[in-house]
Design a protein around this motif. Structure first.
Motif, PDB file in Angstrom:
ATOM      1  N   THR A 127       0.813  -1.213   0.000  1.00 38.69           N
ATOM      2  CA  THR A 127       0.000   0.000   0.000  1.00 38.69           C
ATOM      3  C   THR A 127       0.849   1.267   0.000  1.00 38.69           C
ATOM      4  OG1 THR A 127      -0.127  -0.048   2.405  1.00 38.69           O
ATOM      5  CG2 THR A 127      -1.925  -1.127   1.196  1.00 38.69           C
ATOM      6  N   ASP A 182      -8.337  -1.672  -2.654  1.00 37.77           N
ATOM      7  CA  ASP A 182      -8.416  -2.897  -1.874  1.00 37.77           C
ATOM      8  C   ASP A 182      -8.984  -3.969  -2.785  1.00 37.77           C
ATOM      9  OD1 ASP A 182      -8.391  -4.710   0.205  1.00 37.77           O
ATOM     10  OD2 ASP A 182     -10.335  -4.062   0.995  1.00 37.77           O
ATOM     11  N   PRO A 183      -8.280  -5.038  -3.064  1.00 42.89           N
ATOM     12  CA  PRO A 183      -6.995  -5.393  -2.464  1.00 42.89           C
ATOM     13  C   PRO A 183      -5.828  -4.636  -3.103  1.00 42.89           C
ATOM     14  CG  PRO A 183      -7.650  -7.097  -4.017  1.00 42.89           C
ATOM     15  CD  PRO A 183      -8.785  -6.093  -3.971  1.00 42.89           C
ATOM     16  N   HIS A 210      -8.244 -12.655   1.462  1.00 44.97           N
ATOM     17  CA  HIS A 210      -9.196 -11.948   0.607  1.00 44.97           C
ATOM     18  C   HIS A 210     -10.170 -12.915  -0.076  1.00 44.97           C
ATOM     19  CE1 HIS A 210      -6.482  -8.568   1.258  1.00 44.97           C
ATOM     20  NE2 HIS A 210      -7.500  -7.804   0.892  1.00 44.97           N
TER      21      HIS A 210
END
Length: 195
Positions: free
Chosen positions: A9, A59-60, A132
């Motif tokens: 991120t 996201d993701p 996820h």
């Protein structure tokens, strides 16, 4: 050395791993499999980094990063196969209709290689995908049979690396990198045991 795997991120850390030395240079940015080929060919120079900055905020995240303390030392790209160019790749077949995730790039920073970081990256990418909701994870490594793979082509990983992470061969592909055939290897959580 304690390696920590985190979602990718932080744009600056992704840039350290896959970005160019010169901001205006056109390099892969690990986008060649992540986006449609027409867009991949159209994006030039800083446009590529701008797209990666956008992906890092979604996201993701576009993958995972390995850290040794505060230093970023590795990168692995992982995303649902249906949202990558592997969804339409004729050389790498679909095994079934499962909503698998793909791992297609594992990179370790120069000066940190040979320390097992790629194993941490692969394990972390698998866990990220499972967290996820991935029912299974695929990789497309070379079957180099222990022979040396050119570093510029080693990003796909090797059969041995994926086997040690609990992946099994699901299919032979018609894709070849650095003279070595690529395999489709799959990690199925129920078959691989705990992860």
């Amino acid at each position: 050395m304690v390696i920590e795997i985190r979602p990718a991120t932080v744009f600056e850390d992704i840039s350290t791993m896959v970005g160019p030395k010169r901001p205006d240079a056109t390099v892969c940015w690990c986008l060649s499999y992540r986006i449609p080929s027409t867009l991949n060919l159209a994006l030039r120079g800083p446009e590529r980094g701008a797209l990666v900055r956008e992906l890092a905020a979604q996201d993701p995240a576009p993958g995972v990063l390995a850290y040794d303390g505060d230093d970023v030392v590795g990168w692995a790209a992982v995303h649902p196969r249906a949202a990558t160019s592997f969804a339409r790749n004729r050389r790498i077949p679909r095994v079934d209709d499962s909503d698998v995730w793909s791992i297609w790039c594992i990179r370790v920073r120069p000066g940190h290689r040979g320390q097992g970081i790629s194993h941490h990256l692969l394990s972390g990418a698998v866990q990220f995908a499972l967290d996820h909701g991935a029912p299974a994870i695929e990789g497309y490594p070379v079957d180099n049979q222990g022979r040396k793979v050119d570093l510029t082509m080693a990003y796909v990983g090797t059969r041995a690396l994926f086997e040690r992470a609990g992946f099994t061969e699901s299919a032979v592909t018609s894709s070849v990198i650095n003279g070595f055939p690529r395999l489709l290897m799959r990690y199925e959580p129920d078959q691989a045991g705990e992860h």
